[in-house]
Design an enzyme around this catalytic site. Structure first.
Site, PDB file in Angstrom:
ATOM      1  N   SER A  27      96.824 112.981  19.230  1.00  0.00           N
ATOM      2  CA  SER A  27      97.944 112.259  18.641  1.00  0.00           C
ATOM      3  C   SER A  27      98.329 111.169  19.626  1.00  0.00           C
ATOM      4  O   SER A  27      97.845 111.172  20.753  1.00  0.00           O
ATOM      5  CB  SER A  27      99.107 113.229  18.427  1.00  0.00           C
ATOM      6  OG  SER A  27     100.182 112.579  17.786  1.00  0.00           O
TER       7      SER A  27
ATOM      8  N   ARG B 187      91.033 111.244  14.792  1.00  0.00           N
ATOM      9  CA  ARG B 187      91.538 112.260  13.877  1.00  0.00           C
ATOM     10  C   ARG B 187      92.154 111.557  12.681  1.00  0.00           C
ATOM     11  O   ARG B 187      92.812 110.518  12.844  1.00  0.00           O
ATOM     12  CB  ARG B 187      92.610 113.105  14.594  1.00  0.00           C
ATOM     13  CG  ARG B 187      93.204 114.248  13.775  1.00  0.00           C
ATOM     14  CD  ARG B 187      92.195 115.376  13.590  1.00  0.00           C
ATOM     15  NE  ARG B 187      92.795 116.569  12.974  1.00  0.00           N
ATOM     16  CZ  ARG B 187      92.722 116.825  11.667  1.00  0.00           C
ATOM     17  NH1 ARG B 187      92.116 115.995  10.848  1.00  0.00           N
ATOM     18  NH2 ARG B 187      93.257 117.938  11.185  1.00  0.00           N
TER      19      ARG B 187
ATOM     20  N   THR C   4     105.172 114.999  14.523  1.00  0.00           N
ATOM     21  CA  THR C   4     105.288 116.241  15.299  1.00  0.00           C
ATOM     22  C   THR C   4     106.599 116.958  15.006  1.00  0.00           C
ATOM     23  O   THR C   4     106.608 118.173  14.759  1.00  0.00           O
ATOM     24  CB  THR C   4     105.176 115.938  16.804  1.00  0.00           C
ATOM     25  OG1 THR C   4     103.936 115.260  17.033  1.00  0.00           O
ATOM     26  CG2 THR C   4     105.202 117.216  17.613  1.00  0.00           C
TER      27      THR C   4
ATOM     28  N   CYS D 222      82.570 107.001  10.026  1.00  0.00           N
ATOM     29  CA  CYS D 222      82.541 108.124  10.971  1.00  0.00           C
ATOM     30  C   CYS D 222      82.672 107.576  12.394  1.00  0.00           C
ATOM     31  O   CYS D 222      81.857 106.763  12.827  1.00  0.00           O
ATOM     32  CB  CYS D 222      81.260 108.918  10.851  1.00  0.00           C
ATOM     33  SG  CYS D 222      81.129 110.163  12.147  1.00  0.00           S
TER      34      CYS D 222
ATOM     35  N   CYS E  78      80.158 115.859  15.675  1.00  0.00           N
ATOM     36  CA  CYS E  78      81.384 115.794  14.869  1.00  0.00           C
ATOM     37  C   CYS E  78      82.623 116.108  15.708  1.00  0.00           C
ATOM     38  O   CYS E  78      82.687 117.134  16.375  1.00  0.00           O
ATOM     39  CB  CYS E  78      81.274 116.769  13.700  1.00  0.00           C
ATOM     40  SG  CYS E  78      82.777 116.880  12.729  1.00  0.00           S
TER      41      CYS E  78
ATOM     42  N   CYS F 277      87.345 115.024  12.685  1.00  0.00           N
ATOM     43  CA  CYS F 277      88.447 114.137  12.274  1.00  0.00           C
ATOM     44  C   CYS F 277      88.700 114.220  10.773  1.00  0.00           C
ATOM     45  O   CYS F 277      89.771 113.851  10.308  1.00  0.00           O
ATOM     46  CB  CYS F 277      88.180 112.695  12.697  1.00  0.00           C
ATOM     47  SG  CYS F 277      86.983 111.818  11.687  1.00  0.00           S
TER      48      CYS F 277
ATOM     49  N   CYS G  90      85.194 111.812   6.736  1.00  0.00           N
ATOM     50  CA  CYS G  90      84.124 111.820   5.727  1.00  0.00           C
ATOM     51  C   CYS G  90      84.557 112.592   4.489  1.00  0.00           C
ATOM     52  O   CYS G  90      84.262 112.206   3.357  1.00  0.00           O
ATOM     53  CB  CYS G  90      82.845 112.406   6.314  1.00  0.00           C
ATOM     54  SG  CYS G  90      83.039 114.001   7.126  1.00  0.00           S
TER      55      CYS G  90
END
Lengths: 554, 250
Positions: free
Chosen positions: A59, A308, A344, A500, A523, A526, A529
């Site tokens: 984040s 992410r 958050t 990606c 990978c 995130c 895709c």
């Protein structure tokens, strides 16, 4: 051996929580606090797919401390890692690759002022929350993904099944095969974060989004830098938008000066973009060359990289958050306040409210499996609801009118009417359906990375410390394996190669020789895709436990 | 028979290692730490020997900062019976100090077999097992790829340059493990819960009466030199020319 038929060990808890992010951990802590206040026995188990708590947390982050203060009024004494109060807020519009306009403070939407907020590593905040949770008696199990839903005969959620370990790439169990366990609970809290893979099943199973607008997403790409101490201004927060994004692609960047001479820089791109040649990764890399950002980074060293997806549909896209046997919290539901670019505090509060609802039910003798619709009332009476309701037009305004007029609307809506304008803007086109055919665009030529400010994908993924055991089935499943080459390639130049951020998807060869390769080991979880594939053909499932990135203080 | 397994907390193998800005050491701030993979293999081998009826108790020992107790808990979750933790704080421990502390534990515990990883993936010293055997006066077999315990002997197959060597040792003995010895099991969730309740004794070098003097100073750590960017050539001739005249390697 048929893995689906296997005998599984089973454990029972009062509450099982999926995901050690701020929402799941806040729910866990609140449950135990209530149990202690009321001298009641309570068993709470929290599973997390990352190898440790924080390993999959990424984040910005500038956070509001409101929820932490409510959960732990003595948070400072307990050593919560909120060490850097925001000192200064700057907002820019990047006009082109060299020019930037600073937006005067008076014109900044009120929601984007950060006085009283803190620059944190959300990974470290989660590590701290996990310590508090364990101290309160929660069983926290990192390295154990919740891979399947466990249902009762009446269709209510009975818990989850953790991932099987030791299955080979051929789908056959290896010598080390260890079957996943059934974790049964009276109530299960799903806190998987944006586009959780069990959440996705729950949405369709219980039609949770039937009355909500289409959800909207962004992809956030972030780097952590050690910068030249002489340029470091602890507490400085810079936001902005504009260059290099354009042509209907929107988003915004951030640059925060955190502690220990570190700075974080990132770009969030809205996933409703229409040009299939857009590469969020390359947009981010070239963005760092803008003098506004480059001046801070020059002479520094990149320490970590990650990405992410973000749930940003806000109020209008909020699904039903309760169903028989469980509740949905945080970004798994979409409680992020996009007008503040903060999720958050709202995620934590949604988790705390879920804990209060479940505890009240259990205290009244509930044996589980019910549809806790009382969660709605708790949610609607909370500040999260008020806040999200007031910000409901922010995202749709930007989507509908663009950043200039949309931004003006948001200024009037947020600063003058404080979100109380009696209009609601809607944006009901799902992001994946917004892609236009490649034939309508020219391919984008991105500049070559210079290896100092900008980098290629593979050396970036290397800095996410990502690891998956090679000998396991791909956790990125294609419903129809012919679509990438048969449809996506001719129509959209297969955008997976570009959206990606970890180089998982490649088209190798050309013409009749073309084939689609999935490098699942790369990978970074995130979920882009799963969100952006125009055919909705890619399903993200959990890999073997502990796999994925190992983010440090991201 | 009792088996003593020594384990070390190290930087996780999937983490990209960074050097501190002042080159004084590797930067461990905010970095994921784990059980050294070779130590994990040693724990697994001890468990297999116990499952085969060759051992009755497995004791795991570690030392270092307080957080290293996590690695003992991991070994206990795999199935070891109890742990011993020697708190040495942040002080850099060289292999000889570690071996001396372990020798005292061996003296107190009197195990029939001592298993260690052949080396730790952080410092790559490959010394502790050998030093421990010498301090205890026990036979040793390093780089084990197979261990067979019969009565009061252990037959150990060692991985050596260009082949295998088989040794027969009288017990008690020190054996260090190589990569191919076994594939460690996955830890099960209920076993992690059980491991929290297993006994873990905490002690210090002072309590053990072992002076820990550091005779080696870490002077400097450097990251590998950055590779300079490559070039693309059009033809074989251009390649040969570049190798000859630019790279000057042929």
């Amino acid at each position: 051996m048929d893995i689906t038929e296997i005998e599984r060990d089973s454990m029972e808890f009062d509450v099982v929580i999926v995901g050690a992010g701020p929402a799941g951990l806040a729910a866990a802590c609140r449950l135990m606090q209530l149990a202690k206040e009321h001298h009641q026995e309570l068993t709470v188990c929290l599973v997390e797919k990352g190898s440790e708590v924080g390993a999959h947390i990424l984040s910005g982050a500038v956070i509001e401390s409101r929820a932490i203060e409510e959960l732990f009024p003595n948070w400072q004494e307990l050593g919560a890692p909120l060490n850097v109060p925001v000192q200064r807020d700057e907002l820019y519009l990047l006009r082109n690759e060299t020019a930037a306009v600073k937006i005067p403070n008076a014109f900044i939407p009120a929601t984007m002022h950060n006085e009283g907020n803190y620059i944190v590593s959300l990974g470290n905040v989660c590590r701290w929350l996990a310590e508090q949770a364990e101290g309160l008696g929660v069983e926290v199990f990192p390295g154990f993904p919740a891979s399947q839903l466990l249902l009762n005969e009446d269709g209510s959620v009975a818990g989850i099944i953790t991932g099987d370990m030791g299955i080979g790439i051929d789908g056959e169990p290896k010598d080390s095969f260890t079957p996943g366990m059934e974790l049964r609970a009276k109530y299960t809290i799903f806190a998987e974060g944006c586009r959780g893979h069990l959440g996705k099943q729950l949405y369709s199973q219980f039609q949770l989004d039937a009355d909500a607008d289409a959800q909207h997403y962004g992809i956030g790409i972030k780097e952590l830098w050690d910068i030249d101490p002489s340029k470091h201004q602890e507490g400085l927060v810079i936001h902005g938008s504009g260059w290099p994004l354009g042509g209907g692609t929107s988003g915004g960047f951030f640059l925060y000066h955190s502690e220990n001479n570190q700075a974080v820089v990132g770009l969030i791109i809205d996933l409703n973009y229409s040009n299939p040649y857009v590469s969020p990764f390359d947009e981010f890399q070239r963005m760092k060359h803008h003098p506004l950002i480059a001046d801070y980074l020059q002479g520094g060293k990149r320490v970590a990289y990650g990405a992410r997806a973000i749930t940003k549909g806000g109020f209008n896209a909020l699904p039903k958050m309760h169903f028989p046997g469980g509740l949905l919290v945080g970004c798994n539901a979409g409680t992020l306040n996009f007008a503040k670019i903060k999720g958050t505090h709202t995620a934590m509060k949604s988790g705390m409210l879920a804990a209060e609802e479940i505890f009240a039910a259990l205290q009244a003798g509930d044996t589980g499996g019910k549809d806790l619709s009382g969660y709605d009332a708790r949610f609607q009476n909370s500040w999260v609801y008020t806040e999200l309701q007031a910000s409901r037009n922010f995202g749709p305004a930007l989507h509908k009118f663009g950043s200039l007029i949309g931004g003006a609307f948001n200024f009037i809506d947020q600063n003058i009417f404080r979100g109380k304008l009696p209009v609601t803007l809607r944006d009901d086109h799902p992001d994946y359906a917004q892609l236009r055919p490649a034939s309508e665009f020219a391919p984008i030529q991105y500049p070559k990375p210079d290896g100092k400010l900008s980098f290629d994908k593979l050396s970036s993924v290397f800095l996410s410390n990502t690891n998956h055991d090679e000998d396991q089935p791909s956790h990125l499943r294609l419903k129809d394996p012919t679509i990438p080459i048969g449809k996506n390639l001719p129509l959209y130049a297969e955008p997976a190669q570009r959206y990606c951020p970890a180089g998982v998807y490649e088209v190798l060869g050309e013409g009749a020789e073309a084939r689609f390769q999935i490098n699942a080991q790369n990978c970074v979880h995130c979920k882009t895709c799963d969100i952006k594939d125009p055919a909705q053909n890619i399903t993200w499932v959990t890999p073997e436990g502990g796999g994925g990135p190992n983010y440090p203080n991201m | 028979m009792k088996i003593l397994v020594a384990v070390k907390r190290v930087i996780d193998y999937s983490v990209k290692v960074r050097v501190k800005a002042d080159n004084s050491n590797v930067d461990l701030t905010n970095v994921k730490m784990s059980l050294n993979p070779f130590c994990e293999i040693a724990v697994e081998e001890a468990l297999r020997l116990r499952e085969a009826g060759k051992a009755t108790e497995i004791v795991v020992v570690s030392m270092g900062v307080k957080a290293a107790q996590d690695q003992i808990r991991t070994a206990l979750a795999m199935g070891a019976d109890r742990g011993i933790f020697i708190e040495t704080g942040d002080a850099e421990l060289n292999s000889l100090s570690v071996a001396k502390l372990l020798a005292k534990v061996v003296q107190d515990e009197q195990p029939g077999l001592i298993l260690l990883g052949k080396q730790a993936i952080d410092s790559d010293n490959n010394q502790t097992g050998q030093m421990l055997a010498a301090l205890c006066g026990y036979p040793q077999a390093t780089f084990a790829s197979k261990i067979v315990v019969e009565g009061d002997t252990a037959t150990v197959t060692r991985e050596i340059d260009g082949g295998l060597q088989t040794l027969k040792l009288s017990l008690p003995a020190v054996v260090t493990t190589d990569l191919r010895l076994n594939e460690p099991r996955y830890v099960k969730l209920p076993d992690i819960m059980k491991a929290k309740k297993k006994p873990l004794a905490v002690t210090t070098p002072a309590e053990l009466g072992v002076p820990v003097a550091n005779t080696i100073t870490l002077v400097r750590v450097d990251a590998p030199a950055e590779r300079s960017a490559g070039i693309k050539v059009e033809s074989v001739d251009a390649l040969i020319d570049a190798l000859k005249n630019k790279a000057k390697v042929i």
